[in-house]
Design a protein around this motif. Structure first.
Motif, PDB file in Angstrom:
ATOM      1  N   ARG A 106       0.842  -1.199   0.000  1.00 43.64           N
ATOM      2  CA  ARG A 106       0.000   0.000   0.000  1.00 43.64           C
ATOM      3  C   ARG A 106       0.874   1.244   0.000  1.00 43.64           C
ATOM      4  O   ARG A 106       1.182   1.825   1.044  1.00 43.64           O
ATOM      5  N   SER A 107       1.236   1.665  -1.191  1.00 44.49           N
ATOM      6  CA  SER A 107       2.189   2.775  -1.336  1.00 44.49           C
ATOM      7  C   SER A 107       1.506   4.121  -1.140  1.00 44.49           C
ATOM      8  O   SER A 107       0.377   4.340  -1.593  1.00 44.49           O
ATOM      9  N   THR A 108       2.227   5.014  -0.497  1.00 46.40           N
ATOM     10  CA  THR A 108       1.825   6.412  -0.430  1.00 46.40           C
ATOM     11  C   THR A 108       2.423   7.125  -1.642  1.00 46.40           C
ATOM     12  O   THR A 108       2.846   6.489  -2.597  1.00 46.40           O
ATOM     13  N   ILE A 109       2.470   8.451  -1.650  1.00 45.86           N
ATOM     14  CA  ILE A 109       3.049   9.188  -2.768  1.00 45.86           C
ATOM     15  C   ILE A 109       4.553   8.897  -2.819  1.00 45.86           C
ATOM     16  O   ILE A 109       5.273   9.119  -1.837  1.00 45.86           O
ATOM     17  N   VAL A 110       5.028   8.409  -3.963  1.00 48.20           N
ATOM     18  CA  VAL A 110       6.427   8.002  -4.099  1.00 48.20           C
ATOM     19  C   VAL A 110       7.237   9.163  -4.666  1.00 48.20           C
ATOM     20  O   VAL A 110       6.949   9.664  -5.762  1.00 48.20           O
ATOM     21  N   ARG A 167      -7.461  24.913   4.456  1.00 49.71           N
ATOM     22  CA  ARG A 167      -6.259  25.736   4.537  1.00 49.71           C
ATOM     23  C   ARG A 167      -4.970  24.895   4.541  1.00 49.71           C
ATOM     24  O   ARG A 167      -4.035  25.144   5.294  1.00 49.71           O
ATOM     25  N   GLY A 168      -4.935  23.862   3.697  1.00 50.64           N
ATOM     26  CA  GLY A 168      -3.709  23.086   3.522  1.00 50.64           C
ATOM     27  C   GLY A 168      -3.378  22.124   4.629  1.00 50.64           C
ATOM     28  O   GLY A 168      -2.232  21.692   4.756  1.00 50.64           O
ATOM     29  N   THR A 169      -4.374  21.752   5.440  1.00 48.29           N
ATOM     30  CA  THR A 169      -4.089  20.843   6.558  1.00 48.29           C
ATOM     31  C   THR A 169      -4.279  19.373   6.196  1.00 48.29           C
ATOM     32  O   THR A 169      -4.094  18.507   7.044  1.00 48.29           O
ATOM     33  N   GLN A 170      -4.652  19.077   4.927  1.00 47.70           N
ATOM     34  CA  GLN A 170      -4.762  17.673   4.535  1.00 47.70           C
ATOM     35  C   GLN A 170      -3.391  17.001   4.664  1.00 47.70           C
ATOM     36  O   GLN A 170      -2.364  17.570   4.334  1.00 47.70           O
ATOM     37  N   ARG A 171      -3.410  15.785   5.187  1.00 47.23           N
ATOM     38  CA  ARG A 171      -2.162  15.058   5.434  1.00 47.23           C
ATOM     39  C   ARG A 171      -1.540  14.563   4.132  1.00 47.23           C
ATOM     40  O   ARG A 171      -2.241  14.181   3.197  1.00 47.23           O
ATOM     41  N   PHE A 172      -0.217  14.577   4.124  1.00 45.75           N
ATOM     42  CA  PHE A 172       0.552  14.149   2.959  1.00 45.75           C
ATOM     43  C   PHE A 172       1.500  13.041   3.412  1.00 45.75           C
ATOM     44  O   PHE A 172       2.543  13.300   4.017  1.00 45.75           O
ATOM     45  N   SER A 173       1.103  11.796   3.158  1.00 41.90           N
ATOM     46  CA  SER A 173       1.976  10.661   3.440  1.00 41.90           C
ATOM     47  C   SER A 173       2.781  10.347   2.191  1.00 41.90           C
ATOM     48  O   SER A 173       2.253  10.369   1.075  1.00 41.90           O
ATOM     49  N   TRP A 174       4.023  10.014   2.356  1.00 37.47           N
ATOM     50  CA  TRP A 174       4.951   9.895   1.239  1.00 37.47           C
ATOM     51  C   TRP A 174       5.982   8.821   1.558  1.00 37.47           C
ATOM     52  O   TRP A 174       6.110   8.351   2.693  1.00 37.47           O
ATOM     53  N   VAL A 175       6.749   8.435   0.537  1.00 37.73           N
ATOM     54  CA  VAL A 175       7.885   7.530   0.717  1.00 37.73           C
ATOM     55  C   VAL A 175       8.843   7.772  -0.439  1.00 37.73           C
ATOM     56  O   VAL A 175       8.422   8.096  -1.549  1.00 37.73           O
ATOM     57  N   HIS A 176      10.138   7.665  -0.177  1.00 34.34           N
ATOM     58  CA  HIS A 176      11.128   7.843  -1.239  1.00 34.34           C
ATOM     59  C   HIS A 176      11.265   6.549  -2.023  1.00 34.34           C
ATOM     60  O   HIS A 176      11.184   5.450  -1.471  1.00 34.34           O
ATOM     61  N   VAL A 177      11.497   6.666  -3.328  1.00 34.55           N
ATOM     62  CA  VAL A 177      11.577   5.489  -4.201  1.00 34.55           C
ATOM     63  C   VAL A 177      12.673   4.523  -3.757  1.00 34.55           C
ATOM     64  O   VAL A 177      12.522   3.298  -3.862  1.00 34.55           O
ATOM     65  N   GLU A 178      13.785   5.052  -3.228  1.00 31.14           N
ATOM     66  CA  GLU A 178      14.849   4.169  -2.743  1.00 31.14           C
ATOM     67  C   GLU A 178      14.359   3.317  -1.575  1.00 31.14           C
ATOM     68  O   GLU A 178      14.713   2.134  -1.469  1.00 31.14           O
ATOM     69  N   ASP A 179      13.533   3.896  -0.725  1.00 35.44           N
ATOM     70  CA  ASP A 179      13.002   3.117   0.392  1.00 35.44           C
ATOM     71  C   ASP A 179      11.991   2.082  -0.078  1.00 35.44           C
ATOM     72  O   ASP A 179      11.883   1.011   0.525  1.00 35.44           O
ATOM     73  N   VAL A 180      11.236   2.357  -1.140  1.00 37.11           N
ATOM     74  CA  VAL A 180      10.341   1.328  -1.678  1.00 37.11           C
ATOM     75  C   VAL A 180      11.161   0.129  -2.142  1.00 37.11           C
ATOM     76  O   VAL A 180      10.822  -1.031  -1.870  1.00 37.11           O
ATOM     77  N   ALA A 181      12.260   0.393  -2.859  1.00 38.82           N
ATOM     78  CA  ALA A 181      13.133  -0.697  -3.304  1.00 38.82           C
ATOM     79  C   ALA A 181      13.698  -1.460  -2.112  1.00 38.82           C
ATOM     80  O   ALA A 181      13.763  -2.704  -2.124  1.00 38.82           O
TER      81      ALA A 181
END
Length: 322
Positions: free
Chosen positions: A157-161, A207-221
């Protein structure tokens, strides 16, 4: 990294193009599957069966990008491209004399509801509703549909990569043009047609308070490497950095890394008109996605990019301490 053949379904996308040279540099045999530009094409079931039989790892990444307008044709293709390719890999594993011990298939943290009150984990997360969630649910059902007793299955279940290119390319361009402010939700008419299709975004975080979950592509690998070496992990696994931010923090970090002092907030009406112009959907930036990597953390995985600014600096190729 483990040894043995790897089969990548959906090898020409952002993640596939990152994994391919990395795996080959480690000395692993890699067989790729895609519509074009790969060793095998979808539809060549005999070839896919042969590649999967005896493989050490199968990675499913195929699926039409959701960065489009949710027209009936696009919605149908988003479903078809995920379900048909996942079914093809499942058929190949079921037919194998020597089934692969691990199948990691893409999923998405968008399966969770819009969350402003608390983070979503694999054990406590609540499934949402709407078109994007139905896509994620069907994708995971296809992964677990067949009895494959000798193959461990993980729905990643990937977040924004984040990484070079990908979603950060347009964000960088907007910021350099003075449009790097937070994205503000607000009222916008949702037609009956979009309500029925589940594609309309209703006002949520302000006002921009929506949460932004993310992961770096190197960490996905690295997560995929870790999954090979950790047989206790199966089922849904959140591919999410342990320190998510909100939209205000995300855009402020982008501006700071780029050396841009100010970016005006972008209200909902402007976002909607822009989304129509570039043929995408505002849900991609306005839904509050708040996911944490509970399973990975408990299993002892250590992120190379646990915090946002170093991940963005690497993605932009900009040196400097956070």
């Amino acid at each position: 990294m483990s040894a043995g053949r790897v089969v990548i379904g959906g090898s020409t996308g952002f993640m596939g193009q990152y994994l391919l040279p990395r795996l080959r540099a480690a000395g692993r045999e890699v067989v790729t599957i895609s519509r074009t530009g790969a060793d095998l094409r979808w539809g060549d079931q005999a070839g896919i069966n042969s590649a999967v039989d005896g493989a050490a790892l199968v990675i499913g990444l195929a699926g039409k990008s959701v960065n489009c307008r949710y027209t009936p044709d696009n919605r149908a293709e988003i479903f078809r491209s995920r379900l048909d390719t996942t079914s093809s890999l499942s058929q190949a594993i079921a037919a194998s004399e020597t089934p692969p011990p691990l199948w990691v298939n893409s999923s998405t943290a968008t399966i969770y509801r819009h969350a402003e009150d608390r983070p979503m984990t694999e054990s406590t997360g609540e499934i949402g509703s709407g078109f994007s969630v139905e896509v994620a649910k069907a994708w995971e059902r296809a992964l677990f549909a067949d009895a494959l007793p000798h193959t461990r299955r993980v729905a990643l279940r990937s977040t924004i990569v984040l990484g070079h290119g990908g979603v950060l390319g347009p964000v960088q361009n907007l910021a350099r043009r003075g449009l790097g402010g937070a994205q503000y939700d607000g009222r916008w008419p949702v037609s009956r047609r979009r309500r029925v299709a589940g594609t309309g975004h209703f006002p949520g975080a302000r006002r921009g308070t929506q949460r932004f979950s993310w992961v770096h592509v190197e960490d996905v690998a690295r997560i995929i490497d870790f999954l090979e070496q950790t047989p206790s992990l199966d089922g849904p696994v959140n591919a999410a950095a342990p320190h998510p931010v909100n939209n205000n923090e995300f855009m402020a970090t982008v501006r700071r890394v780029l050396g841009i002092s100010f970016g005006p907030p972008m209200p909902r009406w402007m976002l909607e008109l822009g989304a129509i112009g570039i043929r995408t959907e505002t849900e991609l930036i306005l839904k509050s996605r708040w996911a944490l990597p509970e399973k990975l953390t408990h299993a002892g995985f250590e992120f190379r990019y646990p915090t946002l600014e170093p991940a963005i600096r690497e993605s932009f190729g900009i040196e400097g301490a956070a």
